[in-house]
Structure formats: C-alpha cells, structure tokens
Write an enzyme that holds these catalytic residues in place. Sequence first.
Site, PDB file in Angstrom:
ATOM      1  N   GLY A   1       0.760   2.134   9.014  1.00  0.00           N
ATOM      2  CA  GLY A   1       1.852   1.264   9.462  1.00  0.00           C
ATOM      3  C   GLY A   1       1.635  -0.180   9.029  1.00  0.00           C
ATOM      4  O   GLY A   1       0.551  -0.563   8.570  1.00  0.00           O
TER       5      GLY A   1
ATOM      6  N   ARG B   1      10.268   7.726  -2.648  1.00  0.00           N
ATOM      7  CA  ARG B   1      11.623   7.878  -3.193  1.00  0.00           C
ATOM      8  C   ARG B   1      11.757   7.396  -4.646  1.00  0.00           C
ATOM      9  O   ARG B   1      12.775   7.656  -5.280  1.00  0.00           O
ATOM     10  CB  ARG B   1      12.639   7.158  -2.286  1.00  0.00           C
ATOM     11  CG  ARG B   1      12.848   7.906  -0.967  1.00  0.00           C
ATOM     12  CD  ARG B   1      14.193   7.584  -0.387  1.00  0.00           C
ATOM     13  NE  ARG B   1      14.191   6.333   0.356  1.00  0.00           N
ATOM     14  CZ  ARG B   1      15.219   5.498   0.401  1.00  0.00           C
ATOM     15  NH1 ARG B   1      16.314   5.737  -0.294  1.00  0.00           N
ATOM     16  NH2 ARG B   1      15.151   4.410   1.115  1.00  0.00           N
TER      17      ARG B   1
ATOM     18  N   ALA C   1       0.808  -1.223   0.000  1.00  0.00           N
ATOM     19  CA  ALA C   1       0.000   0.000   0.000  1.00  0.00           C
ATOM     20  C   ALA C   1       0.836   1.266   0.000  1.00  0.00           C
ATOM     21  O   ALA C   1       0.340   2.343  -0.302  1.00  0.00           O
ATOM     22  CB  ALA C   1      -0.929   0.005   1.207  1.00  0.00           C
TER      23      ALA C   1
END
Length: 450
Positions: free
Chosen positions: A80, A15, A10
């Site tokens: 998380g 980056r 997900a």
Amino acid sequence: MKTALVILAAGKGTRMNSDLPKVLHPLAGAPLLIHAMQAGASLAPEHTVVVAGHGAASVRKAAQAHDETALVAEQTDQFGTAHAAGQAAPLLKDFDGTVIVLFGDTPFVQPETLETMIAAQATHDVVVLGFEAADPGRYGRLVVEGETLERIVEFKDADAAERAITLCNSGVIACRSELLFDLIDAVDNKNAAEEYYLTDIVGIARSQGLSATVVTCDESETLGINSRTELAAAEAAFQARARAAAFEDGVTLPAPDTVHFAFDTVIGRDTVIEPNVVFGPGVTVESGATIRAFSHLEGCHVARGAVVGPYARLRPGAELSENVRVGNFVEIKNAQIGEGTKVNHLSYIGDATLGAQTNVGAGTITCNYDGVLKHRTEIGDNAFIGSNTMLVAPVSIGDRAMTGSGSVITSDVDADALAIARAPQVEKPGMATKLFDILKAKKAKLQRGS
Ligand code: UD1
Ligand code: CA
C-alpha cells in the site's frame, strides 16, 4: 524551507500489460517517472527518494540517469501507499523539513502547485492536493468540514454519501518529515483492500488534534496513467500543450497536429517547423531557423537561420552553426558544422568537425567506423568536398582544399590542395558501337535457339 521528494513507483502497473515497469513507459520522450521528478525539481529538493519495487533495477537506473543524486528505496512487497512512503524513512532519517509525496505515474503536476502546497504546509500539519473531478470514479474522496480536511476515504471503503463527494484525492501529500513517518507508523490495514493507505494519515492527524487542509488544482494536473489508452491520452494532452506553448513563443507550425515535441524541446522565436517533424529529447532550435517537413531531430542544437530538411536526420551531438544548410536525406551525428556550411543532399556526417562556408557535395560519407572503433573527420573552412567522396576517418581536409568527385580519401589533404583518389578514366574510341554489336548478335542467337 528544506524539502525532500518521495516518489512512489513500486506498483506493477498490471493494466499496462507490459514487461516494462509502468513508470518507465515514455511520455514525450521521457519515462513517466522523470516527469514526476522534474515537477518536483523546481522545489530544489534536498533529497529525492524513488520508491521502486517492480523492475527496481531498471527504475533505479532511469532515476539516477536523470539525477545522479536520486536515492532509491526498495519496496519488495506492495502493501500500500503508506507502506511504500514508509520505505523512504531510513533514507531521510537525518532530514528535517517538508516531505512531498508524489506518484511516479502522475506526470503533469505543475511546479507552482507544489509551491502552493509548501506554502500551505507552513500553517498546516498535513496538506493534500485535491481536485474537483468531472467523473470521481474510484478516486479517494476528501471529507472536508469548513476549512479543515477531516479524512480521506478510499472509494472501496466509502458509503453512498461519501461516494457522492466530487472533491477527490490526487495522491500528492505534503507533511513535515518527522510527523509524516510517525503518522505512517500509526496506519493499519483494516480496510476493504487490506492495504496500508497513505490517505489514512489525515484522519490520524485529526484525531491527534493536528491540522489538515486541501490545496486544489485543475483535474488535468492529476491525470494518472494506468493503461496504454491513458498513456496515449496523456501524450495527446502533452502535445496539445506543447503546440500551444510554441505558438505563444512565436513559432510557426503550419500543420501543428503533425509535429511531435519532446518534454524538453526548446524552440526560438520566428522559427518555422513544417509538417511531420519529430523532436526527440534534447533539442534546441534557435530563432529564425526552419525545420522542413519530415525531419527527425534528437539531442542536437540548431543555430539561428539554419535550414534543416526536408527529410533530414539530426542525431545526438549534431551542432549546426548559424545559417547552415542541411538538406534531404542527410544524417548528422556527433558533428559540429561551421557557419554557413552546406550539406545538402544524401550524406552521412558522423564524428566530424566542419569549418565555415564549406560545401559538402551530394553523397559524401564520413567513414567513421572501422568495425571496432569510431574515428573523427576534420574539414576546414571554405573547403569543397566533391560529390560521392568517401572520407575514411581519421582524416583531415585543410581550409580551401578540394576533393574530386568519387574520391576515397584515406590520407590528410593540405590546405589549398586538390586531392583526387579514384581510378583514372580511360577512353576507347568506337568501342561502344563494337560492344553493342557483339551483344545484339548474342541476343539474336539466343532467340533463334529457343
Ligand atoms: C491512490 C489514492 C487515492 C487517490 C488516487 C489518485 C491511496 C490509498 N489511495 O489510489 O486516494 O485518489 O491514488 O490517483 O493512496 N504504490 C507503491 N507501492 C504500493 C502501492 C502503490 O509504490 O504498495 C505506488 C504505485 O506504483 C502508484 C502509486 O503508489 O504510483 C499509487 O498507487 P495506486 O495503487 O495506483 O493507488 P490508487 O488505488 O490509484
Ligand atoms: Ca492509480
């Protein structure tokens, strides 16, 4: 033992600096996500759940294109890894067995490693895949006492002593389904990142008197991809392994560094792959074939003894039988080429079936597309297609038939017949000389005038 896979995919992958979700960036011709799914596929999982968030629709499409039974859970907000894994709970509510949690951006985990984890799970409540890191960097650290894994501490939350630990968390976890989701429910976000860490389930399990252990693997298996630099490094690592495997399998690569393999390339023994050959997905090359320099193959099958290239392009659905010859600047798509048939120069063969021992002359084109629909061309055995023949499909050419060079063939040709479809030649005696004289006179007049 029944298993289910939960693949976390997900995250945004900031980056990568990309519109494409990170897990859909290709490695060796397949999205990263597919590599993770394949690693787990050897366990013959009862269910595979992909947890998607960023670009969920396209992640779902890719997952289900690879495995139509794959389930997709959506994690709208990325709170998380524990929160992500928890999204799979409703989809696995009727499942009773071992759940393996993998990351979608970690493509190199080996099936044998997952099997070792499953075996360890028989005697431990929580099994974590760890590795000795050359540079532990920001990885979570595994706090082990004796044989027991006591807890995992994330880098951000670790003290100096914990940061000195070199045994790191790969992210892969195995646990019984019911227990896993109970432990996840107990995770909170009281940490430096204010995230629900999946890694916290180890400490929670230990505090409940449950057992936890570490299975270790080589660091190369746990390589996670977060940037284009890491993606390129992963590609290089994949290609190096594919070349080494090809050598083991009896393949000759005179310039190995210039040959590019896909994740599923299959190459038989005593095959020669010349320099600068690129394999897209879905290629099988049988024993004793030769793929000459600068050829590009994708979704095709090359049988024993066939020779392809140099500079040939085999597109999806190209099926070359034994001892076929496909030469330079020839493109073949969705076409079956019979044994010993030759298409040696500058041709396009698309949506066609060619028999055995047929010769296709230079510049032959199957005109398969009328602007709206695709049509098939059929050519029999032992036929001879003259150079620069246009085969306007749908059309069929019988066994042993011939077409004259430069013909535009728009209707079927019977077996044993010769078809010529071009303007007849006219010859005008002396006309060339007359024409040259006229032209030279014109040029002289022009030069006088200027
Ligand atoms: C994680 C581990 C860390 C380990 C490292 C290995 C945790 C808390 N930490 O850290 O111990 O050493 O991996 O690479 O698990 N994801 C979601 N939803 C979320 C958050 C993450 O789907 O809400 C997915 C990401 O897309 C990614 C994976 O989970 O595929 C890992 O997440 P990431 O944020 O990269 O974890 P790390 O900080 O690297
Ligand atoms: Ca990561």
